[in-house]
Design a protein around this motif. Structure first.
Motif, PDB file in Angstrom:
ATOM      1  N   LYS A  33       0.820  -1.222   0.000  1.00  0.00           N
ATOM      2  CA  LYS A  33       0.000   0.000   0.000  1.00  0.00           C
ATOM      3  C   LYS A  33       0.851   1.269   0.000  1.00  0.00           C
ATOM      4  N   TYR A  34       2.186   1.119   0.189  1.00  0.00           N
ATOM      5  CA  TYR A  34       3.081   2.278   0.204  1.00  0.00           C
ATOM      6  C   TYR A  34       3.853   2.442  -1.106  1.00  0.00           C
ATOM      7  N   LEU A  35       3.446   1.690  -2.134  1.00  0.00           N
ATOM      8  CA  LEU A  35       4.153   1.790  -3.421  1.00  0.00           C
ATOM      9  C   LEU A  35       3.973   3.154  -4.079  1.00  0.00           C
ATOM     10  N   ASP A  36       2.918   3.891  -3.693  1.00  0.00           N
ATOM     11  CA  ASP A  36       2.769   5.245  -4.240  1.00  0.00           C
ATOM     12  C   ASP A  36       3.977   6.106  -3.862  1.00  0.00           C
ATOM     13  N   LEU A  37       4.452   5.957  -2.616  1.00  0.00           N
ATOM     14  CA  LEU A  37       5.609   6.727  -2.153  1.00  0.00           C
ATOM     15  C   LEU A  37       6.895   6.257  -2.831  1.00  0.00           C
ATOM     16  N   VAL A  38       6.989   4.949  -3.083  1.00  0.00           N
ATOM     17  CA  VAL A  38       8.160   4.405  -3.801  1.00  0.00           C
ATOM     18  C   VAL A  38       8.181   4.953  -5.231  1.00  0.00           C
ATOM     19  N   ALA A  39       7.008   5.065  -5.848  1.00  0.00           N
ATOM     20  CA  ALA A  39       6.915   5.565  -7.230  1.00  0.00           C
ATOM     21  C   ALA A  39       7.313   7.035  -7.306  1.00  0.00           C
ATOM     22  N   LEU A  40       6.829   7.846  -6.362  1.00  0.00           N
ATOM     23  CA  LEU A  40       7.222   9.261  -6.347  1.00  0.00           C
ATOM     24  C   LEU A  40       8.741   9.391  -6.239  1.00  0.00           C
ATOM     25  N   ALA A  41       9.320   8.618  -5.316  1.00  0.00           N
ATOM     26  CA  ALA A  41      10.769   8.680  -5.088  1.00  0.00           C
ATOM     27  C   ALA A  41      11.541   8.177  -6.301  1.00  0.00           C
ATOM     28  N   GLY A  42      11.104   7.038  -6.854  1.00  0.00           N
ATOM     29  CA  GLY A  42      11.814   6.429  -7.983  1.00  0.00           C
ATOM     30  C   GLY A  42      11.823   7.323  -9.207  1.00  0.00           C
ATOM     31  N   ALA A  43      10.676   7.932  -9.507  1.00  0.00           N
ATOM     32  CA  ALA A  43      10.604   8.835 -10.666  1.00  0.00           C
ATOM     33  C   ALA A  43      11.428  10.093 -10.410  1.00  0.00           C
ATOM     34  N   ALA A  44      11.298  10.674  -9.211  1.00  0.00           N
ATOM     35  CA  ALA A  44      11.946  11.954  -8.915  1.00  0.00           C
ATOM     36  C   ALA A  44      13.452  11.822  -8.749  1.00  0.00           C
ATOM     37  N   ASP A  45      13.922  10.669  -8.263  1.00  0.00           N
ATOM     38  CA  ASP A  45      15.360  10.524  -7.987  1.00  0.00           C
ATOM     39  C   ASP A  45      16.142  10.086  -9.222  1.00  0.00           C
ATOM     40  N   ILE A  46      15.455   9.996 -10.346  1.00  0.00           N
ATOM     41  CA  ILE A  46      16.076   9.687 -11.648  1.00  0.00           C
ATOM     42  C   ILE A  46      16.878   8.389 -11.582  1.00  0.00           C
ATOM     43  N   VAL A  47      16.310   7.350 -10.958  1.00  0.00           N
ATOM     44  CA  VAL A  47      16.949   6.025 -11.002  1.00  0.00           C
ATOM     45  C   VAL A  47      16.525   5.339 -12.296  1.00  0.00           C
ATOM     46  N   PRO A  48      17.317   4.372 -12.802  1.00  0.00           N
ATOM     47  CA  PRO A  48      16.943   3.712 -14.057  1.00  0.00           C
ATOM     48  C   PRO A  48      15.604   2.967 -13.917  1.00  0.00           C
ATOM     49  N   LEU A  49      14.673   3.233 -14.837  1.00  0.00           N
ATOM     50  CA  LEU A  49      13.353   2.587 -14.768  1.00  0.00           C
ATOM     51  C   LEU A  49      13.386   1.266 -15.538  1.00  0.00           C
ATOM     52  N   LYS A  73      -2.900   2.406 -33.495  1.00  0.00           N
ATOM     53  CA  LYS A  73      -2.333   1.206 -32.864  1.00  0.00           C
ATOM     54  C   LYS A  73      -0.881   1.444 -32.465  1.00  0.00           C
ATOM     55  N   PHE A  74      -0.113   2.099 -33.340  1.00  0.00           N
ATOM     56  CA  PHE A  74       1.291   2.426 -33.076  1.00  0.00           C
ATOM     57  C   PHE A  74       1.390   3.249 -31.786  1.00  0.00           C
ATOM     58  N   VAL A  75       0.543   4.278 -31.664  1.00  0.00           N
ATOM     59  CA  VAL A  75       0.584   5.168 -30.489  1.00  0.00           C
ATOM     60  C   VAL A  75       0.153   4.414 -29.235  1.00  0.00           C
ATOM     61  N   ARG A  76      -0.860   3.555 -29.376  1.00  0.00           N
ATOM     62  CA  ARG A  76      -1.350   2.783 -28.226  1.00  0.00           C
ATOM     63  C   ARG A  76      -0.246   1.872 -27.674  1.00  0.00           C
ATOM     64  N   ILE A  77       0.467   1.201 -28.576  1.00  0.00           N
ATOM     65  CA  ILE A  77       1.557   0.311 -28.136  1.00  0.00           C
ATOM     66  C   ILE A  77       2.696   1.127 -27.533  1.00  0.00           C
ATOM     67  N   LEU A  78       3.000   2.255 -28.176  1.00  0.00           N
ATOM     68  CA  LEU A  78       4.066   3.136 -27.687  1.00  0.00           C
ATOM     69  C   LEU A  78       3.797   3.576 -26.252  1.00  0.00           C
ATOM     70  N   ASN A  79       2.542   3.881 -25.933  1.00  0.00           N
ATOM     71  CA  ASN A  79       2.195   4.311 -24.574  1.00  0.00           C
ATOM     72  C   ASN A  79       2.394   3.197 -23.547  1.00  0.00           C
ATOM     73  N   GLN A  80       2.390   1.945 -24.023  1.00  0.00           N
ATOM     74  CA  GLN A  80       2.599   0.820 -23.099  1.00  0.00           C
ATOM     75  C   GLN A  80       4.075   0.620 -22.736  1.00  0.00           C
ATOM     76  N   PHE A  81       4.967   1.405 -23.382  1.00  0.00           N
ATOM     77  CA  PHE A  81       6.381   1.360 -23.002  1.00  0.00           C
ATOM     78  C   PHE A  81       6.603   2.072 -21.652  1.00  0.00           C
ATOM     79  N   ALA A  82       5.620   2.876 -21.230  1.00  0.00           N
ATOM     80  CA  ALA A  82       5.740   3.636 -19.970  1.00  0.00           C
ATOM     81  C   ALA A  82       5.802   2.669 -18.781  1.00  0.00           C
ATOM     82  N   PRO A  83       6.322   3.090 -17.595  1.00  0.00           N
ATOM     83  CA  PRO A  83       6.774   4.447 -17.295  1.00  0.00           C
ATOM     84  C   PRO A  83       8.133   4.765 -17.906  1.00  0.00           C
ATOM     85  N   PHE A  84       8.268   6.010 -18.397  1.00  0.00           N
ATOM     86  CA  PHE A  84       9.504   6.438 -19.043  1.00  0.00           C
ATOM     87  C   PHE A  84      10.426   7.114 -18.046  1.00  0.00           C
TER      88      PHE A  84
END
Length: 573
Positions: A221-237, A469-480
């Motif tokens: 239930k605390y993965l929201d905080l892990v996600a904020l930190a992971g995205a903001a700290d510029i670690v490799p996704l 379809k190209f754009v839909r698949i491209l969006n599934q590459f996220a999170p960037f």
């Protein structure tokens, strides 16, 4: 305008690309992007496009985890007072909030400590140990810091206070004499993934405790905080980070905790389609601002409150601090740019080292990053704190700034960080000598190629390939993010439907089409306003390097071209 090199990523083997395109029923261009990311067959693609919590590594593979998890459970059982000791940035405040909420849920007597950036500086300090001793603390859990606190942890030990270090930074030669050290990059640690954020390491400890008490999913239930930190700290996704950030962003979009919801609304956004990029550029600066200009405990309060009204009030505080931070940031950046342009031989000096007594210590890291962006040179910004020059270093891709500082260790009072970013302190009378040494290291180690900004291109495509379809698949590459950046495409001989115009401060806006194809695409080029007067839609074609993003207009989603660079060509009659 800083010239950029365009470089195609190494072309993967045709047979691999064709086989993957066929098995997934996708275009060759998208298959090329996947193969370049190490995805070469149907099963790897499935795990890439459907990151699963089942693929997370066992937390007990991390060296020290067994001892750490038992020690925490014993502290709770024996009603000992625990302090979660964090840092004043997004990763540090998210890590501290996560661990505090998790331990609170287990009934622990727990409090948090976030040092003041300006009066205390980074990490554990003797004065903070004194304070915690007076508070009766028996166990410190440091999160996003502690790996270099050798003397400070010895000092805590002298009072019978145990320390568990949860960190992800580079250790020095001597490790602290802590009760347990959790850091995937410490020597001898066999943990299979080395790039967790500080909150990622804290999450692993929470998960291990959950395993021991028979509730392994309690920490999820605390993965929201892990996600904020992971995205903001510029670690490799990649690997675990991709799973943690994706799951955490899903949690934010579907069921945000009061503090995160208030923060999103203060940023004039709504949960539902929040991306990693929006966290980096819209949410993270608001969290960082309270630590840059004052007391980062307010960010921890925001994340840990259950009261929506209090969350709104705290989010407004963060918003106001961020507005103030931006003003200071802009003034400091303008001053720094003028110093560089007046005093630097930009052709021959490879690094930038600037010092001013009056710069605000809370913004110099941001300004160092902006100098790197503007001049493409490793940059160090220093200000005076208590008679000493303290500051932040930021690097360009391909140059390890931590190792460069290590080579200047005899000139520095302290330093710490990693390849791309670091903090340091130096005596004011040694700044000139340090600057000379730093530039000598750059001359030795920065290759000609590293001296020019480079745009890596995934594939060349024609506009006709950009289908729904190209754009839909491209969006599934996220999170960037780092290690999984938004794919970059190149298209040649593109024409302009309208004469480009300048929008905002220095951005180019236009509409593109290609070779008489009926498809047209809105396009925006941030900081490319320079080209507006160089392009005549009736006389020029352009080659463009770009990413494809999805924007909302009137409630509908459309693909938009985000130009990274362009080459203006004469139209051949």
């Amino acid at each position: 305008m800083l010239k950029k090199r365009w470089k195609f990523k190494e072309t993967p083997q045709d047979n691999l690309v064709l086989a993957l395109a066929d098995s997934l029923n996708i275009s060759n261009a998208l298959a090329t992007v996947l193969v370049n990311r190490g995805v070469t067959n149907f099963f790897e693609a499935k795990s890439y496009f459907r990151p699963s919590l089942d693929s997370l590594h066992d937390p007990f593979l991390m060296d020290g985890m067994s001892e750490a998890s038992i020690r925490v459970i014993n502290a709770i059982t024996n009603n000992e007072k625990i302090c979660v000791y964090g840092d004043y940035d997004v990763d540090g405040t998210c890590s501290a909030s996560l661990m505090f909420l998790f331990l609170k849920e287990l009934g622990a007597r727990v409090e948090t400590y976030i040092p003041n950036r300006i009066t205390e500086g980074y990490g554990i300090s003797p004065s903070s140990i004194d304070y915690l001793k007076e508070r009766g603390i028996k166990l410190i859990i440091s999160v996003d810091c502690g790996i270099t606190a050798v003397e400070e942890i010895d000092y805590a030990n002298s009072f019978g206070i145990d320390t568990i270090v949860c960190d992800h930074h580079q250790p020095k030669e001597r490790l602290p004499n802590a009760f347990a050290i959790l850091d995937p990059i410490k020597p001898g640690c066999q943990y299979p993934f080395k790039y967790l954020s500080g909150a990622g390491v804290a999450f692993k400890l929470a998960r291990a405790i959950g395993y021991r008490i028979g509730n392994k999913d309690m920490a999820l239930k605390y993965l929201d905080l892990v996600a904020l930190a992971g995205a903001a700290d510029i670690v490799p996704l990649i690997d675990e980070n991709r799973i943690l950030v994706k799951e955490g962003i899903d949690l934010i979009n579907t069921n945000p905790r009061p503090g995160i919801l208030a923060l999103i609304k203060a940023a004039k956004m709504e949960p539902g389609n929040l991306t990693a990029g929006q966290i980096v550029f819209s949410i993270a600066p608001r969290i960082n601002a309270v630590g840059r200009l004052g007391d980062a405990n307010r960010a921890v309060e925001l994340f840990t409150t259950e009261d929506p009204k209090k969350a709104e009030e705290l989010a407004i505080v963060l918003e106001n601090e961020n507005q103030q931070r931006r003003k200071i940031d802009e003034m400091t950046f303008s001053h720094a740019v003028s110093l560089v342009e007046q005093n630097y031989d930009l052709q021959n000096e490879l690094g930038i080292v600037l010092h001013d007594d009056n710069w605000h210590p809370g913004v110099i890291g941001i300004v160092a990053s902006r100098l790197v962006e503007k001049f493409h040179k490793p940059s160090i910004m220093l200000t005076t704190v208590d008679g000493v020059a303290k500051g932040s270093a930021r690097s360009v891709p391909g140059f390890n700034i931590y190792e460069a500082l290590q080579a200047c260790e005899d000139l520095l009072l302290q330093f710490g960080g990693h390849e791309a970013a670091a903090g340091l302190a130096v005596e004011i009378n040694k700044i000139d000598e340090f600057k000379q040494r730093f530039n000598a290291i750059l001359k030795q180690n920065l290759s000609e190629n590293d001296r020019l900004p480079e745009i890596e291109i995934d594939a060349k495509i024609h506009f006709s390939e950009i289908t729904p379809k190209f754009v839909r698949i491209l969006n599934q590459f996220a999170p960037f993010g780092p290690g999984n950046m938004r794919p970059v495409f190149m298209s040649e001989d593109v024409s302009l439907v309208y004469q480009p115009r300048l929008v905002g401060t220095n951005h180019l806006s236009t509409v593109f089409k290609q070779n008489g194809n009926e498809k047209v695409f809105d396009a925006i080029g941030f900081n490319l306003g320079y080209y507006v007067d160089l392009i005549d839609k009736d006389k020029n074609l352009v080659d463009i390097v770009y990413t494809i993003e999805t924007v909302s207009k009137d409630g509908k989603l459309f693909p938009q071209i985000r130009i990274k660079d362009l080459l203006v060509k004469e139209l051949q009659n």
